[in-house]
Structure formats: C-alpha cells, structure tokens
Design a protein around this motif. Structure first.
Motif, short mmCIF file in Angstrom:
data_model
loop_
_atom_site.label_atom_id
_atom_site.label_comp_id
_atom_site.label_asym_id
_atom_site.label_seq_id
_atom_site.Cartn_x
_atom_site.Cartn_y
_atom_site.Cartn_z
N ASP A 120 -12.35 -6.56 -11.49
CA ASP A 120 -12.49 -5.42 -10.58
C ASP A 120 -12.94 -5.94 -9.22
OD1 ASP A 120 -11.87 -3.77 -12.67
OD2 ASP A 120 -13.89 -2.93 -12.91
N LEU A 121 -12.25 -5.52 -8.17
CA LEU A 121 -12.57 -5.99 -6.82
C LEU A 121 -12.94 -4.82 -5.93
CD1 LEU A 121 -9.63 -8.52 -6.33
CD2 LEU A 121 -11.98 -9.03 -6.96
N PRO A 122 -14.17 -4.79 -5.41
CA PRO A 122 -14.55 -3.72 -4.49
C PRO A 122 -13.81 -3.90 -3.16
CG PRO A 122 -16.31 -5.33 -4.67
CD PRO A 122 -15.25 -5.72 -5.66
N MET A 153 -13.69 1.72 1.08
CA MET A 153 -13.02 2.58 0.10
C MET A 153 -14.03 2.98 -0.98
SD MET A 153 -9.90 2.77 1.18
CE MET A 153 -8.78 3.23 -0.10
N LEU A 154 -13.88 4.17 -1.51
CA LEU A 154 -14.78 4.64 -2.55
C LEU A 154 -14.50 4.01 -3.90
CD1 LEU A 154 -14.90 8.43 -1.63
CD2 LEU A 154 -16.60 6.66 -1.14
N LYS A 155 -13.25 3.66 -4.15
CA LYS A 155 -12.92 3.08 -5.46
C LYS A 155 -12.51 1.62 -5.30
CE LYS A 155 -8.26 4.99 -5.23
NZ LYS A 155 -7.23 5.72 -5.94
N GLY A 158 -1.78 3.27 -2.61
CA GLY A 158 -3.07 3.94 -2.55
C GLY A 158 -4.12 3.19 -1.74
N PHE A 159 -3.85 1.91 -1.42
CA PHE A 159 -4.79 1.10 -0.65
C PHE A 159 -4.17 0.55 0.62
CE2 PHE A 159 -6.73 1.04 -4.81
CZ PHE A 159 -8.08 1.12 -4.54
N GLY A 160 -2.87 0.30 0.62
CA GLY A 160 -2.19 -0.27 1.78
C GLY A 160 -2.11 -1.78 1.69
N VAL A 161 -2.01 -2.42 2.84
CA VAL A 161 -1.89 -3.88 2.89
C VAL A 161 -3.26 -4.49 2.61
CG1 VAL A 161 -1.31 -5.84 4.35
CG2 VAL A 161 0.03 -3.75 4.51
N MET A 162 -3.28 -5.45 1.69
CA MET A 162 -4.53 -6.07 1.27
C MET A 162 -4.39 -7.59 1.32
SD MET A 162 -6.49 -3.52 0.27
CE MET A 162 -7.74 -4.40 -0.57
N ALA A 163 -5.50 -8.27 1.49
CA ALA A 163 -5.56 -9.72 1.38
C ALA A 163 -6.43 -10.04 0.18
CB ALA A 163 -6.14 -10.34 2.65
N LEU A 164 -5.92 -10.88 -0.73
CA LEU A 164 -6.62 -11.22 -1.95
C LEU A 164 -6.85 -12.72 -2.04
CD1 LEU A 164 -4.46 -9.12 -4.44
CD2 LEU A 164 -6.67 -8.47 -3.49
#
Length: 112
Positions: free
Chosen positions: A64-66, A70-72, A98-104
């Motif tokens: 799980d990554l905060p 964002m709330l979730k 639901g989150f858009g563009v992300m960097a992981l």
C-alpha cells in the motif's frame, strides 16, 4: 521548447535534456532535430524480484502506497499497465485511473 510527442509548450530544461510536464517525454534537442526519440535511461531498472523492467510492461503494486494530497492510498495488488521508465529516485512513470499520472519506485512493484 515544444514537446515533439504531445506538442505541449509546458517543458523545462534539465541539462542536457528537455522534459515535457504533460507526457513526461525526455529528449535532447539535437535528437529532436533528427527526429530520433530515445529514452535517457542509463541503468537497468529492476522490480522487487530483480526482474528487468521495460517500457510498456504491466506491474503490480506489492505494498500500500500513500499518495500526498489524496485521501486514499494506492492498494497492494493494483495492476498498472503501460509503464514508462525514467531516471531518478521514482523511476517508473504511469497513469492510474482515479489518481492520474504517478511516479513510482521500482522497489514497490513486481512485473506481471
């Protein structure tokens, strides 16, 4: 300078390359002039199991990554399709519904 992929004018210079803030395409101006688009990745990027990742791969989150602002959180087991590899600490760029563009970080994913 305009992005050769999405033609956005919202770009910045990260010497010696240019980066588009809309599609995250990275290019060197001389490569743009010759119509060559090559990624600027210097090292091999591996997932949490040591499997080599490539652009376009599908991965699963293993933790799980905060997400700031964002709330979730992103939940473990979330499938992320069509990843793009990049240089830096967060070496995977992707689009998540639901989150858009992300960097992981590659250490929190495994290849499917």
């Amino acid at each position: 300078m305009q992005c050769p992929i999405c033609h956005s004018d919202i770009t910045y210079e990260d010497a010696p390359k240019w980066v588009c803030t809309q599609c995250f395409h990275e290019w060197i101006p001389t490569a743009e002039e010759s119509n060559e688009s090559t990624p600027l990745i210097n090292a091999e990027i591996k997932d949490s199991n040591g499997v080599l990742l490539q652009n376009g791969d599908t991965v699963l989150l293993i933790k799980d990554l905060p997400v700031k602002g964002m709330l979730k959180a992103l939940k473990a087991g979330l499938k992320v399709k069509n990843i793009r590899l990049s240089d830096g600490d967060h070496n995977i760029t992707c689009k998540i519904d639901g989150f858009g563009v992300m960097a992981l970080k590659s250490e929190f994913v495994r290849k499917v």
